[in-house]
Structure formats: C-alpha cells, structure tokens
Design an enzyme around this catalytic site. Structure first.
Site, PDB file in Angstrom:
ATOM      1  N   CYS A 180      33.925  44.892  34.983  1.00  0.00           N
ATOM      2  CA  CYS A 180      33.050  44.063  34.400  1.00  0.00           C
ATOM      3  C   CYS A 180      31.613  44.721  34.531  1.00  0.00           C
ATOM      4  CB  CYS A 180      33.284  42.953  34.426  1.00  0.00           C
ATOM      5  SG  CYS A 180      31.729  42.030  33.546  1.00  0.00           S
ATOM      6  N   ARG A 186      34.792  40.009  21.181  1.00  0.00           N
ATOM      7  CA  ARG A 186      34.760  39.104  22.497  1.00  0.00           C
ATOM      8  C   ARG A 186      33.083  38.948  22.870  1.00  0.00           C
ATOM      9  NH1 ARG A 186      35.229  39.712  28.024  1.00  0.00           N
ATOM     10  NH2 ARG A 186      36.644  38.105  28.784  1.00  0.00           N
TER      11      ARG A 186
HETATM   12  P1  IMP Z   1      39.567  40.758  37.105  1.00  0.00           P
HETATM   13  O1  IMP Z   1      40.666  39.983  37.356  1.00  0.00           O
HETATM   14  O2  IMP Z   1      38.653  40.797  38.370  1.00  0.00           O
HETATM   15  O3  IMP Z   1      40.083  42.048  36.609  1.00  0.00           O
HETATM   16  O4  IMP Z   1      38.817  40.286  35.855  1.00  0.00           O
HETATM   17  C1  IMP Z   1      39.707  39.824  34.659  1.00  0.00           C
HETATM   18  C2  IMP Z   1      38.469  39.096  33.701  1.00  0.00           C
HETATM   19  O5  IMP Z   1      37.531  39.989  33.378  1.00  0.00           O
HETATM   20  C3  IMP Z   1      39.268  38.713  32.337  1.00  0.00           C
HETATM   21  O6  IMP Z   1      40.030  37.890  32.193  1.00  0.00           O
HETATM   22  C4  IMP Z   1      38.006  38.752  31.469  1.00  0.00           C
HETATM   23  O7  IMP Z   1      37.453  37.399  31.642  1.00  0.00           O
HETATM   24  C5  IMP Z   1      37.050  39.707  32.005  1.00  0.00           C
HETATM   25  N1  IMP Z   1      37.076  40.972  31.372  1.00  0.00           N
HETATM   26  C6  IMP Z   1      37.978  41.549  30.533  1.00  0.00           C
HETATM   27  N2  IMP Z   1      37.346  42.910  30.099  1.00  0.00           N
HETATM   28  C7  IMP Z   1      36.112  42.780  30.416  1.00  0.00           C
HETATM   29  C8  IMP Z   1      35.077  43.671  30.074  1.00  0.00           C
HETATM   30  O8  IMP Z   1      34.951  44.677  29.507  1.00  0.00           O
HETATM   31  N3  IMP Z   1      33.942  43.601  30.549  1.00  0.00           N
HETATM   32  C9  IMP Z   1      33.559  42.283  31.066  1.00  0.00           C
HETATM   33  N4  IMP Z   1      34.342  41.561  31.378  1.00  0.00           N
HETATM   34  C10 IMP Z   1      35.696  41.696  31.009  1.00  0.00           C
END
Ligand code: IMP
Length: 502
Positions: A320, A419
């Site tokens: 993100c 989104r």
């Molecule tokens: P991770 O487990 O830290 O990889 O975070 C996953 C979460 O990041 C997802 O469930 C979303 O809420 C968020 N997310 C997914 N795609 C994006 C993006 O492109 N930008 C910002 N947040 C994202």
C-alpha cells in the site's frame, strides 16, 4: 478547528505481550481459536450465525483470493473473500467452484467407453496421470457407470492388440459402489470393509457422480477444523463494491456465497451506508461486512448503517502507498485498539456484538496474536497468503530464490479503481498500490499450521484458552526502538537458521 489525536499512532511491531500466569491446564492443544464473523445479539443470548474455526481471512485481491485458495483456507477453518475486480460471471463461477468442491469426492477426469481399447486406456492414464479409469456408457464423467479399469487389470504386450475395455474391466457386479449423498466417513467405511482402493459414487439412475479414493482419507483427516455449511460445502466469501452491487450480489448468492464484504480503501462514507441499506432490504438475512475505518467514529457509523462486521485499516498493507499518495491512514495497532474499544462500547449500549477485522500490515506471526489481543475478532491478510502454492499468482525464480508475484488492488496491474473512488464522477485515477514479489512459502496448510502453533503457544503464555480470554487477560507493552533491536539475534554472527521468518 482541526481535531488532533493526543497520542501518535503505532503499529504492531512497536508492541510486545507480557506473559501472564499459565496454569497446568493451559496447554496449546486445549486452545480454541473459534471466533465470530458476523453480528449477533449477544445480550439476548443469541449465538453467532457464522463463526470461523481460525481467526484468519484472506484479502479481497486478485493475487490472493481465488477458488483454489478459498478451498485451501476453508480446509483450515478460515474464509477467503473472492476478489471482486473481475466480471460478475467470473467471480460467481469461482464461488460456484468452491461450493461444488466436496472434500474427498472427486469428479472423475479419466473416463472411457467399454468398446474402446486397452491402448486407449494407457494413453488416457498417461495424459491424466491417474491409473483408475471409470468406464461409462458414453465415456463421460457423469455417464451410466459400467465398471472400473485400472493398470492392474491388464498387461499391455500380453493382451492381443485392440483388446476391448469391456473384456478386462471390473464390472458392476463385482464393484463396490456408494449411493449419492453418503458422507465421507461412510464412503471410507465401505472402502475399508471391501478392501478396495476407490469407491465410485452413483446416483439413483446408476450414473457416475464422483469417486472417493482410499488415499484421500488421510488428507481429510488432516483438516479437523474445516469450515462447512449446513450442506457440508465449504464456506466462502466475496468482495463487492459500492457501484454494481445490485447486479453482482444476486449472482453471487445464486452461486452460493455465504458472506460479503464491501471492499474499499475508505469506508466511512454515504456510499457504504447506501449499499448496506439496499442490500439488507433486497436480500433479507444477507451478511455484509463494511470498511475500512480507523477510528471509533467510523466504526459507529458503519455499525449503525447495518454492517455485519467492520474492517479496520488504512495504509498499513504491505503493497500500500495510500499514506504517501494521499496522506490518510493510521498505525494499524492504534486503529485496531480504538475500533475494538468502540465495538465493546457499542455492545454495552445495544446488546449487539459487531465483530471487527484487522486488515493489513501483519508481517510476523506474532502480529496475529497481538491483533487478537488488542481486540480484533479476526485478521485479514494479503501478503501472507500470496506466498503460498495455492494463491493465483505466478511462482518465479529471482536471483536464485523462489518468489510469488503480489500486487495491490490499487496498482496499475489490478486497476481496481472502484475500490478508491467516491461513487460520484470518476476523477483522475492514481495508483495506491505497488506490484511486487514476495518469498515463496510452500503449502498453505503447513504455513497456517506453523503460524497458529505460535499463536496458541503465546496465548498459553498469557494464560488464555480462547480469543475472548486473551483479550481479557493480555498485558501489552509499547517498546522502545532499542528494545525492538534487542528482540532479534544481536551481537552474534548467525551461522545458519532452519526456521523461516514470516
Ligand atoms: P497485507 O496483508 O499487508 O499485504 O495487506 C493486505 C491489505 O492491503 C488488503 O486486505 C487491503 O485492505 C489492502 N490493499 C490491497 N491492495 C491495496 C492497494 O493497492 N493499496 C492499498 N491497500 C491495498
């Protein structure tokens, strides 16, 4: 005048759990990780209509949650939310495949007609890799079953060329079969009793429905936590958006989706309230989570709007870049603590318990335990699941190491701009996520098993046998940067390590 939060926000890596007393009864095998997914009237003594056996769900992302991952995660006791940034038809087809999958019951992919030859059996087995071939009247997977032929029934070279299948197969008269509708343990009882390696399941007209193999029994026994609906099908969720929900949701319901989540980077909006209202009015009994929010005000808004659960987190995801691009967000730990507190106050006030999910930013396994201790009912993970064999992304070799691809929904690759949009006229889309690689981590079953083993051990260190007990008893401390440094191996040269860090 602008409102200022008094404390700086923090994330999981800045906290540790301080152990509490563990009695001799507090052992990892006794810990229950069962947790509610959707709201219920706890004060009135209702039980939650949808619970999970482990507190983990997979992110609504193209690189993470397709039908294959959903089946693998449901086997462990969690739920996948199939990504919504695809056509309604494709998303519904993924949901339908999860619901059609019956653990241990396999649709036969090697089928032949009785008038075909043994050479064709050999050819077919080589193609499918399966030595058991079902013989059906028309050679189709669901045709009238006439027998089974396996590599043990004949020796090529010893049988005249062009010999027919019907002369070598085990015919119906000598074949054990099971009736459609029997459960896996009954099927396995027949397999053991009749000393066979496979059991064809037939419907009342004698048509082949599926096959149960002796070797699959152990696979089934490895998944004591699997999450099934009342018809013994795997539970599956689906991500939806605030634009096309009135067309998308009926198709997903028809396909069998059990629970939905409004997938948005920022959920404190009129668009989400409208979607919740419309969906609950049109489909009574539907379960829809909403989010994401990072403070009590956001939680109360969505709970009042009818959210069945509320998702927490802005800007903490590994892929993100929202905080850099827009300057919005909050440390994931602080957001989780505040929203969980709001959930408890809401419960005291209304009697309704609205579960909360901490979404994004889980880096180490212990972050799962911390999120739960801080009040989350369950966690959503993207990067974590993307690393496994079962995720939809490609496995590559980069600099001699196996990696999997992992990209954000807000990256140019996914182009899931819905989104991020605010429902009105489309503005200029900009990226809020990156396209990346993550280290490959093998099978989901092994990875989740290891993570949860750490979680339950830590829970015992805190004297807790359940998630609510952990939330009650946990003692959590903020730590200084030097303390964090002290937490890894330090002042030594590490020779080698066999444990894989998540
Ligand atoms: P991770 O487990 O830290 O990889 O975070 C996953 C979460 O990041 C997802 O469930 C979303 O809420 C968020 N997310 C997914 N795609 C994006 C993006 O492109 N930008 C910002 N947040 C994202």
């Amino acid at each position: 005048m602008a409102y200022y939060f008094e404390e700086p926000s923090h994330t999981f890596g800045e906290y540790l759990l301080v152990p509490g007393y563990s009695s001799a009864e507090c052992t990892p095998d006794r810990v229950s990780l069962k947790t509610p997914v959707v709201k219920f009237n706890k004060k009135a003594g209702e039980t939650c209509p949808l619970t999970m056996n482990i507190p983990m769900v997979s992110a609504v992302m193209q690189a993470v949650s397709d039908d294959k991952l959903a089946i693998a995660l449901a086997k462990e006791g969690g739920i996948s939310f199939i990504f919504g940034s695809q056509t309604i038809e494709n998303q519904a087809a993924m949901v339908a495949r999860v619901k059609a999958y019956k653990a241990g019951f396999v649709t036969s992919d090697s089928n032949i007609r009785p008038d075909q030859t043994l050479e064709e059996v050999v050819e077919l087995s080589a193609k499918t890799g399966h030595s058991t071939v079902a013989v059906t009247e028309d050679g189709s997977p669901n045709g009238k079953l006439l027998g089974i032929i396996t590599s043990k029934d004949f020796r090529i070279g010893h049988c005249p060329a062009g010999s027919k299948v019907k002369d070598y197969m085990t015919g119906l008269e000598d074949l054990a079969t099971g009736k459609e509708g029997i459960d896996l343990s009954e099927a396995n009882d027949i397999i053991w009793e009749k000393k066979v390696n496979q059991l064809p399941i037939v419907d009342k007209n004698g048509n082949l429905v599926s096959l149960v193999f002796r070797k699959d029994y152990s696979t089934h026994a490895e998944h004591p936590n699997e999450l099934l609906d009342s018809k013994q099908r795997y539970i599956v969720g689906a991500g939806i958006n605030t634009r096309d929900y009135m067309e998308r949701v009926p198709k997903l319901l028809e396909a069998g989706a059990d629970v939905f989540v409004l997938d948005s980077s920022e959920g404190f909006s009129e668009w989400q309230a409208r979607a919740l209202k419309d969906l609950h009015a049109a489909f009574p009994g539907i379960k829809v989570g909403a989010g994401n929010v990072v403070d009590a005000e956001g939680f109360n808004f969505l709970a009042d709007a009818g959210a069945d659960f509320v998702k927490i987190g802005i800007g903490g995801g590994s892929i993100c870049i929202t905080r850099e691009q827009k300057g919005i967000g909050r440390g994931q730990a602080t957001a989780t603590i505040e929203v969980a507190k709001a959930r408890d106050e809401y419960f005291k006030k209304t009697g309704i318990y609205v579960p909360v999910c901490s979404d994004g930013g889980i880096v180490h396994d212990y972050h799962v335990t911390l999120a739960l201790a801080m009040g989350a009912d369950f966690v959503m993970l993207g990067r974590y699941f993307a690393r496994f064999d079962e995720s939809p992304s490609n496995k590559l070799v980069i600099n001699g190491n196996y990696v999997k691809e992992y990209w954000g929904e807000g990256s140019n690759r996914a182009r899931n701009w819905q989104r991020y949009d605010l429902g009105g006229k489309k503005g200029m889309a900009f990226e809020e996520g990156v396209d990346s690689y993550v280290p490959y981590a093998g099978h989901l079953h092994d990875g989740v098993g290891m993570t949860l083993s750490k979680v339950v051990h830590t829970m015992c260190n805190c004297g807790a046998l359940s998630i609510p007990e952990l939330q009650e008893k946990a003692k959590i401390t903020l730590v200084s940067p030097v303390t964090i440094q002290e937490g890894s191996a330090h002042d030594v040269t590490v020779r080698n390590t066999t444990s894989v860090q998540n």
